[in-house]
Scaffold this motif. Structure first.
Motif, PDB file in Angstrom:
ATOM      1  N   PHE A 209       0.849  -1.198   0.000  1.00  0.00           N
ATOM      2  CA  PHE A 209       0.000   0.000   0.000  1.00  0.00           C
ATOM      3  C   PHE A 209       0.880   1.242   0.000  1.00  0.00           C
ATOM      4  CE2 PHE A 209       0.625  -1.472   4.314  1.00  0.00           C
ATOM      5  CZ  PHE A 209       1.060  -0.353   4.976  1.00  0.00           C
ATOM      6  N   PHE A 210       0.242   2.387  -0.281  1.00  0.00           N
ATOM      7  CA  PHE A 210       0.973   3.631  -0.472  1.00  0.00           C
ATOM      8  C   PHE A 210       0.262   4.766   0.256  1.00  0.00           C
ATOM      9  CE2 PHE A 210       1.458   0.813  -4.020  1.00  0.00           C
ATOM     10  CZ  PHE A 210       2.825   0.788  -4.248  1.00  0.00           C
ATOM     11  N   PRO A 211       1.027   5.671   0.878  1.00  0.00           N
ATOM     12  CA  PRO A 211       0.385   6.819   1.521  1.00  0.00           C
ATOM     13  C   PRO A 211      -0.129   7.809   0.481  1.00  0.00           C
ATOM     14  CG  PRO A 211       2.770   6.972   1.707  1.00  0.00           C
ATOM     15  CD  PRO A 211       2.474   5.642   1.077  1.00  0.00           C
ATOM     16  N   VAL A 212      -1.078   8.626   0.916  1.00  0.00           N
ATOM     17  CA  VAL A 212      -1.680   9.639   0.059  1.00  0.00           C
ATOM     18  C   VAL A 212      -1.457  11.009   0.700  1.00  0.00           C
ATOM     19  CG1 VAL A 212      -3.836  10.438  -1.004  1.00  0.00           C
ATOM     20  CG2 VAL A 212      -3.429   7.977  -0.703  1.00  0.00           C
ATOM     21  N   VAL A 213      -1.073  11.987  -0.104  1.00  0.00           N
ATOM     22  CA  VAL A 213      -0.855  13.340   0.415  1.00  0.00           C
ATOM     23  C   VAL A 213      -2.175  13.895   0.953  1.00  0.00           C
ATOM     24  CG1 VAL A 213      -0.184  15.700  -0.155  1.00  0.00           C
ATOM     25  CG2 VAL A 213       1.048  13.764  -1.171  1.00  0.00           C
ATOM     26  N   TRP A 214      -2.144  14.386   2.195  1.00  0.00           N
ATOM     27  CA  TRP A 214      -3.348  14.956   2.785  1.00  0.00           C
ATOM     28  C   TRP A 214      -3.478  16.433   2.443  1.00  0.00           C
ATOM     29  CZ3 TRP A 214      -4.289  16.039   8.693  1.00  0.00           C
ATOM     30  CH2 TRP A 214      -5.604  16.492   8.864  1.00  0.00           C
ATOM     31  N   LYS A 215      -2.486  17.224   2.855  1.00  0.00           N
ATOM     32  CA  LYS A 215      -2.573  18.670   2.665  1.00  0.00           C
ATOM     33  C   LYS A 215      -1.250  19.224   2.141  1.00  0.00           C
ATOM     34  CE  LYS A 215      -6.780  19.405   4.206  1.00  0.00           C
ATOM     35  NZ  LYS A 215      -7.854  19.951   3.350  1.00  0.00           N
ATOM     36  N   VAL A 216      -1.349  20.238   1.290  1.00  0.00           N
ATOM     37  CA  VAL A 216      -0.195  20.991   0.815  1.00  0.00           C
ATOM     38  C   VAL A 216      -0.505  22.470   1.014  1.00  0.00           C
ATOM     39  CG1 VAL A 216       1.213  21.618  -1.179  1.00  0.00           C
ATOM     40  CG2 VAL A 216       0.475  19.240  -0.876  1.00  0.00           C
TER      41      VAL A 216
ATOM     42  N   GLY B 238      -2.345   9.322 -11.150  1.00  0.00           N
ATOM     43  CA  GLY B 238      -1.654   9.169  -9.872  1.00  0.00           C
ATOM     44  C   GLY B 238      -2.233   9.945  -8.722  1.00  0.00           C
ATOM     45  N   ASN B 239      -3.423  10.544  -8.933  1.00  0.00           N
ATOM     46  CA  ASN B 239      -4.091  11.283  -7.871  1.00  0.00           C
ATOM     47  C   ASN B 239      -5.471  10.688  -7.611  1.00  0.00           C
ATOM     48  OD1 ASN B 239      -2.567  14.098  -7.251  1.00  0.00           O
ATOM     49  ND2 ASN B 239      -2.248  13.454  -9.356  1.00  0.00           N
TER      50      ASN B 239
ATOM     51  N   PRO C 174     -14.768   9.997   2.374  1.00  0.00           N
ATOM     52  CA  PRO C 174     -13.620  10.154   3.274  1.00  0.00           C
ATOM     53  C   PRO C 174     -12.395  10.719   2.570  1.00  0.00           C
ATOM     54  CG  PRO C 174     -13.896   7.853   2.660  1.00  0.00           C
ATOM     55  CD  PRO C 174     -15.079   8.577   2.103  1.00  0.00           C
ATOM     56  N   GLN C 175     -11.495  11.246   3.374  1.00  0.00           N
ATOM     57  CA  GLN C 175     -10.184  11.688   2.912  1.00  0.00           C
ATOM     58  C   GLN C 175      -9.275  10.460   2.873  1.00  0.00           C
ATOM     59  OE1 GLN C 175      -8.829  14.802   2.152  1.00  0.00           O
ATOM     60  NE2 GLN C 175      -6.964  13.671   1.650  1.00  0.00           N
ATOM     61  N   PRO C 176      -8.736  10.085   1.709  1.00  0.00           N
ATOM     62  CA  PRO C 176      -7.886   8.891   1.656  1.00  0.00           C
ATOM     63  C   PRO C 176      -6.559   9.116   2.357  1.00  0.00           C
ATOM     64  CG  PRO C 176      -7.851  10.026  -0.452  1.00  0.00           C
ATOM     65  CD  PRO C 176      -8.866  10.739   0.398  1.00  0.00           C
ATOM     66  N   ALA C 177      -6.066   8.087   3.046  1.00  0.00           N
ATOM     67  CA  ALA C 177      -4.775   8.177   3.724  1.00  0.00           C
ATOM     68  C   ALA C 177      -3.805   7.110   3.229  1.00  0.00           C
ATOM     69  CB  ALA C 177      -4.958   8.055   5.237  1.00  0.00           C
TER      70      ALA C 177
ATOM     71  N   GLU D 241      -1.967  17.755  -3.353  1.00  0.00           N
ATOM     72  CA  GLU D 241      -2.941  17.085  -2.496  1.00  0.00           C
ATOM     73  C   GLU D 241      -3.597  15.919  -3.226  1.00  0.00           C
ATOM     74  OE1 GLU D 241      -5.674  19.937  -0.912  1.00  0.00           O
ATOM     75  OE2 GLU D 241      -4.126  20.977   0.251  1.00  0.00           O
ATOM     76  N   THR D 242      -3.808  14.845  -2.512  1.00  0.00           N
ATOM     77  CA  THR D 242      -4.410  13.571  -2.937  1.00  0.00           C
ATOM     78  C   THR D 242      -3.511  12.758  -3.867  1.00  0.00           C
ATOM     79  OG1 THR D 242      -5.655  14.286  -4.913  1.00  0.00           O
ATOM     80  CG2 THR D 242      -6.709  14.602  -2.741  1.00  0.00           C
ATOM     81  N   ALA D 243      -2.242  13.177  -4.022  1.00  0.00           N
ATOM     82  CA  ALA D 243      -1.315  12.381  -4.825  1.00  0.00           C
ATOM     83  C   ALA D 243      -0.943  11.106  -4.077  1.00  0.00           C
ATOM     84  CB  ALA D 243      -0.058  13.182  -5.138  1.00  0.00           C
ATOM     85  N   ILE D 244      -0.837  10.018  -4.814  1.00  0.00           N
ATOM     86  CA  ILE D 244      -0.379   8.750  -4.251  1.00  0.00           C
ATOM     87  C   ILE D 244       1.145   8.771  -4.218  1.00  0.00           C
ATOM     88  CG2 ILE D 244      -0.342   6.247  -4.555  1.00  0.00           C
ATOM     89  CD1 ILE D 244      -3.032   6.659  -6.168  1.00  0.00           C
ATOM     90  N   ILE D 245       1.726   8.590  -3.040  1.00  0.00           N
ATOM     91  CA  ILE D 245       3.182   8.643  -2.880  1.00  0.00           C
ATOM     92  C   ILE D 245       3.730   7.241  -3.143  1.00  0.00           C
ATOM     93  CG2 ILE D 245       5.073   9.220  -1.323  1.00  0.00           C
ATOM     94  CD1 ILE D 245       3.048  10.942   0.258  1.00  0.00           C
TER      95      ILE D 245
END
Length: 212
Positions: free
Chosen positions: A37-44, A73-74, A136-139, A169-173
């Protein structure tokens, strides 16, 4: 069911002497990170070179699974979602091109689980509900979950901050962030509302964030 909580975080700066972009993500080291799994950017948020700047974010501990919609990728949205608590499980199914998460049932202790029973490979995200938002906000993002397979998530709300302009924001890292962590906190351990000040050391250019 665990006690739900809200955390209001304020980040501020004054006369940084250089413009900085603050990025927040739940990317603490967890087994399987950047593999399963991969983290997702929450806020910029951008903080200017001179003068005062401030940004506020709100986290709620109501977790949720979602079927994310991914473009370039977002994660741009979610098709459907279900609120879930630790030690519960849900099943994702499909009928007539409509996806549905079943009402959560008791599951394995200490984790969240989502079973894919759609007949095809699916992407699934785990995140948290945001005040006023339907979805929801994805994490954390799980891609390529096979039919009959399940996602098992251990989500601890350890939020990290970086100074980087490489993400939106919401980019998959997809891989480890190559700039230092400037701040890390377990949100469960904080007061409901806290304020944090971003500063820059003029002698070495290093950034720090301390509670105000």
């Amino acid at each position: 069911m665990s006690h739900l909580f809200v955390r209001n975080l304020t980040f501020q700066s004054n006369d940084l002497d250089k413009e900085a972009t603050l990025m927040l993500a739940f990317d603490a080291d967890i087994e399987g990170l950047y593999e399963e799994f991969f983290p997702v950017v929450w806020k910029v948020s951008k903080f200017g070179e001179t003068g005062p700047y401030r940004t506020r974010v709100t986290y709620t501990s109501q977790l949720a699974f979602s079927k994310p919609q991914v473009v370039d990728g977002n994660i741009i949205d979610a098709e459907t979602a279900v609120k879930i608590n630790v030690s519960e499980r849900t099943t994702l199914s499909e009928a007539n091109d409509v996806y549905h998460f079943s009402p959560p049932q008791p599951g394995a202790s200490g984790v969240l689980q989502a079973v894919n029973e759609t007949g095809a490979i699916q992407d699934i995200a785990v995140g948290f509900m945001s005040p006023g938002d339907l979805m929801p906000q994805p994490a954390l993002y799980f891609n390529g979950v096979g039919d009959g397979s399940h996602v098992t998530a251990r989500f601890t709300p350890i939020l990290r901050a970086y100074i980087t302009s490489d993400y939106q924001e919401t980019a998959i890292i997809r891989g480890a962030i190559d700039t230092p962590v400037v701040w890390s906190q377990d949100l469960a351990a904080l007061a409901e509302s806290t304020t944090w000040t971003l500063t820059r050391d003029l002698s070495n250019g290093h950034y720090t964030i301390v509670q105000s």
